[in-house]
Write an enzyme that holds these catalytic residues in place. Structure first.
Site: not given
Ligand code: IVH
Length: 692
Positions: A129, A131, A133, A241, A329, A423, A426, A441, A447
């Site tokens: 899936e 991730k 942000d 998710y 990541k 600076c 000022c 400074c 300043c």
């Molecule tokens: S599963 C026990 N799935 O990432 C596992 N988390 O760094 C629970 N997050 O706190 C997380 N997309 O807020 C899962 N597709 C995804 C996600 C996801 C974003 C976030 C989530 C978690 C954080 C962990």
């Protein structure tokens, strides 16, 4: 009169009949609106124009006004202010909200897969899936009705954000599927789409308020609003998710639970892929690393989860993360662009920081025009020059930085850059103390740059939180001499504010109310706002807990300040010196005269760190945003960790901040030692990251 409702000649029977017809229409309208919300927010395929949609909502509102007895809490008109608010009250999670372990390369992902295979003696099917942000949220439905929404908090206890989450039109207030369980806790990520983030920042800047650093912070700031109407004005969205607590439904696979959520018309991200081999997972990761900006929301990686719930149970979890999932990541993004200019800026503590003015370039979903060059030595070490083509990097939250020049593209006429002697604000001669990397400074009082940066810091969300006192207003107040230091803010009158350009009655009222509210902020916030070197929110809370008034702090000896657990000698010394200086004593007296609260009413929440990191050896590299390095070191030590300066096999994890030391980072990666970012470090300390 509402369209489509019949009029009758017989008054009583007519009224009853009208009410009945109205009731039917109200139900129909609610269903239509919910369907359009679903089509728009979940399926991403609207069927009506905004105007048609608005007309339906208007019609519903009209009928609900005429027949108030027909209003129900989960009517689409009741998203804002539907029920008394218990905003931010603690909510214990029935099932802990765990975090995820990270993999920073294809090899690390492979290592996770081998660990899984070893444990379950097979190569299990996985689900990949995106991730997202954003901000983790838990939303509980009872018999299909949304009853509670909470933040993750420390994973065990979150904060109630029901009133705010109800305002999100992508979150149904009532589930509409046929298979409604008694209790269903849905977990997901709330986020702000990138375009909406850019629009919001534009609006904030126009209003003279500070823009958010990135969409995640904007989402956090929008959700943490005390006034749900503000949250409602921000187009936040949700991707679900997974599940937390559930009663009345069971599944055998994670993918089944996602399909189930989809059937309940909840938003589930479409980029979900079931994979049978590690290679497939790796190619999903590689694909999305390449295409991360094809979607209108920020993603910072891919989550790979073992699909079979039975195997998930067998794999289990550590205290912080499941063994059955891993977050791959994405590496920090890098782009090249041209340096138009190198300039310096004097910050609130007088520190003078060089930065590059760039040809605008998009990095990690944001347009970057400025990038930090840290300090003089760094500019020279990297030999960045005006006119150079440079590599710019932006990782997560951190300020974009110039990695270095592309020498093959250097024009022939460039010259090494020289740090200014004075600076830029000022004109005062800059000083650099023995053993320090930064030029400063020394003109603390006169300043202009330090004055505005200090005022802005004082009013910021992390300090006194004075809404509506942004850069533009602050600069005007300083330029007109109406404010010379932050204490003057509390003496401003409606008349004075009314003279500011574009400041109408409403702006005056808003700012004065915000200032009034700031008089009663907890003492630790004032301490942070006072701009005392090394004293950030973490130390400030420890200090005000031990000494719950400004007078007590002032009377404390250096030894006593140092004796506060988690407060190191540099922090104590800096505060002690600051509190004795006559100009600061005058400032405190002025704040007292202004009616600013100088004592802790309720005890500051003590960061519950004790023992959380005992037995762990921690290395901190780079600068952190929410605390100074001093504070971070002492916080880790107070939590029982040993903090060392170099990475070895016995290092438990490395905290990587902004501009980390390359050796420490590389060594950690080479030895396979876990690296964590600031957010995760705060979590491990049991701290909630400060939202900016
Ligand atoms: S599963 C026990 N799935 O990432 C596992 N988390 O760094 C629970 N997050 O706190 C997380 N997309 O807020 C899962 N597709 C995804 C996600 C996801 C974003 C976030 C989530 C978690 C954080 C962990």
């Amino acid at each position: 009169m509402q369209p489509g409702l019949p009029t009758e000649t017989h008054p009583l029977r007519g009224d009853e009949r009208r009410r009945e017809v109205a009731q039917r229409r109200v139900e129909e309208l609610r269903d239509l609106i919910n369907t359009h919300d679903y089509r728009y927010y979940v399926l991403d395929s609207p069927e009506v124009t905004d105007a048609e949609y608005d007309a339906l909502v208007r019609e519903l509102r009209g009928l609900e006004t005429e027949f108030p007895e027909l209003v129900i809490p989960d009517s689409p008109t009741q998203r804002v202010g539907g029920r008394p608010s218990v905003l931010f009250a603690p909510v214990p999670h029935q099932v802990p909200m765990l975090s995820l372990d990270n993999a920073f390369s294809a090899e690390e992902l492979a290592a996770w897969a081998s660990r899984v295979e070893r444990r379950v003696r097979s190569s299990p099917e996985c689900v990949c899936e995106l991730k997202i942000d954003g901000l983790a949220v838990s939303i509980t439905y009872e018999n299909g009705v949304l009853v509670q929404a909470a933040t993750r908090g420390d994973g065990q206890v979150g904060e109630d954000i029901t009133a705010n989450v109800r305002t999100l039109r992508s979150v149904p207030m009532r589930l509409r599927g046929k298979e409604l369980p008694r209790v269903l806790e849905v977990r997901g990520e709330i986020y702000l789409p990138v375009k909406a983030f850019e629009r919001l920042n534009q609006e904030l800047t126009q209003r003279g308020e500070r823009p958010f650093a990135n969409p995640r912070n904007a989402a956090a700031g929008s959700l943490r609003q005390k006034n749900p109407a503000v949250t409602a004005s921000r187009p936040l969205r949700l991707w679900c998710y997974g599940l937390g607590f559930a009663e009345g439904v069971t599944f055998s696979r994670h993918s089944e639970s996602l399909d189930y959520l989809k059937r309940l018309e909840l938003p589930v991200n479409p980029a979900v892929k079931q994979v049978r081999t590690l290679k497939q997972a790796q190619s999903f990761c590689a694909h999305w690393q390449e295409h991360r900006h094809d979607v209108d929301y920020e993603i910072d990686g891919v989550v790979v989860k073992v699909d079979a719930l039975e195997l998930q149970r067998e794999l289990g979890e550590t205290s912080r993360a499941p063994r059955w999932a891993i977050a791959f990541k994405f590496p920090p993004e890098e782009r090249t662009t041209r340096v138009k200019d190198i300039a310096v800026n004097t910050g609130r503590t007088g520190r003078v920081t060089p930065f590059a003015v760039l040809e605008p370039v998009r990095v990690s979903g944001a347009t970057v025009t400025y990038a930090t060059l840290h300090n003089e030595e760094e500019v020279h070490r990297r030999d960045v020059r005006e006119g150079d083509t440079v590599i710019v990097r932006r990782a997560g939250d951190v300020i974009p930085e110039v990695v270095g020049p592309v020498l093959s593209k250097r024009p022939p006429d460039t010259r090494p850059w020289r740090f200014p002697k004075k600076c830029p604000s000022c004109g005062t001669k800059l000083v650099r103390e023995e053993g320090e990397a930064d030029w400063r400074c020394p003109n603390r009082v006169g300043c202009p740059s330090q004055a505005i940066e200090w005022l802005f810091h004082f009013a910021s969300r992390g300090a006194m939180d004075i809404e509506h006192l942004g850069y533009i207003t602050g600069t005007q107040l300083l330029e007109r001499g109406q404010v010379k230091d932050p204490a003057d803010v509390f003496f401003l009158t409606a008349e004075e504010l009314g003279q500011l350009p574009n400041f109408g009655e409403k702006s005056v009222h808003n700012l004065l109310s915000a200032i009034e509210a700031a008089r009663h902020r907890p003492l630790w916030r004032l301490l942070v706002g006072l701009n005392i070197r090394h004293v950030g929110p973490f130390a400030a809370r420890l200090l005000t807990q031990a000494f719950p008034s400004m007078d007590a702090l002032r009377q404390a000896s250096l030894d006593e300040l140092q004796g506060v657990q988690g407060v190191g000698p540099r922090i104590a010394q800096s505060l002690h010196t600051w509190l004795q200086q006559p100009e600061n004593v005058r400032l405190i007296e002025k704040l007292r005269r202004a009616g600013v609260q100088l004592r802790e009413e309720a005890p500051a929440r003590r960061p519950t760190t004790r023992g959380r990191l005992s037995g762990r050896t921690v290395v901190i590299t780079g600068e952190l945003e929410s605390m100074s390095r001093e504070e971070a070191t002492h916080a880790a030590e107070a939590a029982g960790a040993r903090v060392t300066s170099s990475v070895s096999k016995s290092t438990s994890f490395v905290v990587v901040g902004k501009d980390p030391g390359a050796t420490k980072y590389d060594k950690a990666r080479a030895l396979g030692i876990e690296t964590v970012d600031e957010r995760e470090f705060l979590r491990r300390l049991g701290e909630r990251p400060t939202v900016h």
